[in-house]
Design a protein around this motif. Structure first.
Motif, short mmCIF file in Angstrom:
data_model
loop_
_atom_site.label_atom_id
_atom_site.label_comp_id
_atom_site.label_asym_id
_atom_site.label_seq_id
_atom_site.Cartn_x
_atom_site.Cartn_y
_atom_site.Cartn_z
N GLN A 14 -8.23 1.86 -4.30
CA GLN A 14 -8.16 2.86 -3.23
C GLN A 14 -9.02 2.43 -2.04
O GLN A 14 -10.19 2.06 -2.20
CB GLN A 14 -8.64 4.21 -3.74
CG GLN A 14 -8.64 5.31 -2.70
CD GLN A 14 -7.26 5.69 -2.22
OE1 GLN A 14 -6.29 5.69 -3.00
NE2 GLN A 14 -7.13 6.01 -0.93
N VAL A 15 -8.42 2.51 -0.88
CA VAL A 15 -9.14 2.28 0.38
C VAL A 15 -9.10 3.57 1.18
O VAL A 15 -8.03 4.11 1.44
CB VAL A 15 -8.51 1.14 1.18
CG1 VAL A 15 -9.13 1.04 2.57
CG2 VAL A 15 -8.65 -0.18 0.44
N ARG A 43 0.83 -1.20 0.00
CA ARG A 43 0.00 0.00 0.00
C ARG A 43 0.87 1.25 0.00
O ARG A 43 2.01 1.22 0.45
CB ARG A 43 -0.94 0.02 1.20
CG ARG A 43 -0.26 0.19 2.55
CD ARG A 43 -1.29 0.09 3.68
NE ARG A 43 -0.69 0.27 5.00
CZ ARG A 43 -1.34 0.10 6.14
NH1 ARG A 43 -2.63 -0.26 6.14
NH2 ARG A 43 -0.72 0.28 7.29
N GLN A 44 0.29 2.30 -0.52
CA GLN A 44 0.99 3.58 -0.55
C GLN A 44 0.01 4.69 -0.21
O GLN A 44 -0.98 4.90 -0.91
CB GLN A 44 1.62 3.84 -1.92
CG GLN A 44 2.49 5.08 -1.94
CD GLN A 44 3.34 5.17 -3.19
OE1 GLN A 44 3.05 4.55 -4.22
NE2 GLN A 44 4.42 5.93 -3.11
N ALA A 45 0.30 5.37 0.88
CA ALA A 45 -0.50 6.51 1.29
C ALA A 45 0.10 7.78 0.70
O ALA A 45 1.29 7.81 0.39
CB ALA A 45 -0.54 6.59 2.82
N THR A 58 -5.82 4.17 5.26
CA THR A 58 -6.15 4.83 4.00
C THR A 58 -4.94 4.86 3.09
O THR A 58 -3.87 5.34 3.46
CB THR A 58 -6.63 6.27 4.27
OG1 THR A 58 -7.87 6.20 4.99
CG2 THR A 58 -6.84 7.02 2.97
N ALA A 59 -5.11 4.29 1.89
CA ALA A 59 -4.00 4.19 0.93
C ALA A 59 -4.52 3.55 -0.35
O ALA A 59 -5.63 3.03 -0.39
CB ALA A 59 -2.88 3.34 1.51
N ALA A 60 -3.68 3.60 -1.37
CA ALA A 60 -3.90 2.79 -2.55
C ALA A 60 -3.24 1.44 -2.30
O ALA A 60 -2.09 1.38 -1.87
CB ALA A 60 -3.31 3.45 -3.78
N TYR A 61 -3.97 0.36 -2.55
CA TYR A 61 -3.48 -0.99 -2.29
C TYR A 61 -3.18 -1.69 -3.60
O TYR A 61 -3.98 -1.64 -4.55
CB TYR A 61 -4.52 -1.78 -1.49
CG TYR A 61 -4.57 -1.39 -0.03
CD1 TYR A 61 -5.08 -0.16 0.37
CD2 TYR A 61 -4.08 -2.25 0.96
CE1 TYR A 61 -5.10 0.21 1.71
CE2 TYR A 61 -4.09 -1.88 2.30
CZ TYR A 61 -4.61 -0.65 2.66
OH TYR A 61 -4.62 -0.28 3.99
#
Length: 114
Positions: free
Chosen positions: A109-110, A37-39, A89-92
């Motif tokens: 996206q989460v 994941r990347q926030a 919250t991040a793109a997974y």
């Protein structure tokens, strides 16, 4: 070349759950797979991985809340996320372990609201 497509993200309140899916266009049964994941403003980090034999490992931040699994018959890897927190919250993304540059997909996206 296998393609990896993530899905299942969305907007959820803190404490809620989501299940992410990573569908591969070909067989991944012999490969270790991982979720990353990347926030915003942060480096991409590994969240969890699962070996070809089903051994799992989790980042400390998600241990006890997330579960990675795989269905080799469906060429799919899952990430069950429970008790979500705003910091999740991040793109997974899913990828192999170790990740391979050519296999990064669009991610899902989460967003967890407090």
């Amino acid at each position: 070349q296998v393609q990896l497509v993530e899905s299942g993200g969305g907007l959820v309140q803190a404490g809620g759950s989501l299940r992410l899916s990573c569908a591969a266009s070909g067989s991944i049964s012999i490969r270790a797979m991982a979720w990353y994941r990347q926030a915003p403003g942060k480096q991409r980090e590994r969240v969890a991985y699962i070996s070809s034999l089903g051994r799992t490992n989790y980042a400390d931040s998600v241990k006890g809340r997330f579960t990675i699994s795989r269905d080799n018959a469906k060429n799919t890897v899952y990430l069950q996320m429970n008790n979500l927190k705003p910091e999740d919250t991040a793109a997974y993304y899913c990828n192999f372990l170790p990740p391979e540059y050519d296999y990064w997909g669009q991610g899902t996206q989460v967003t967890v609201s407090s």
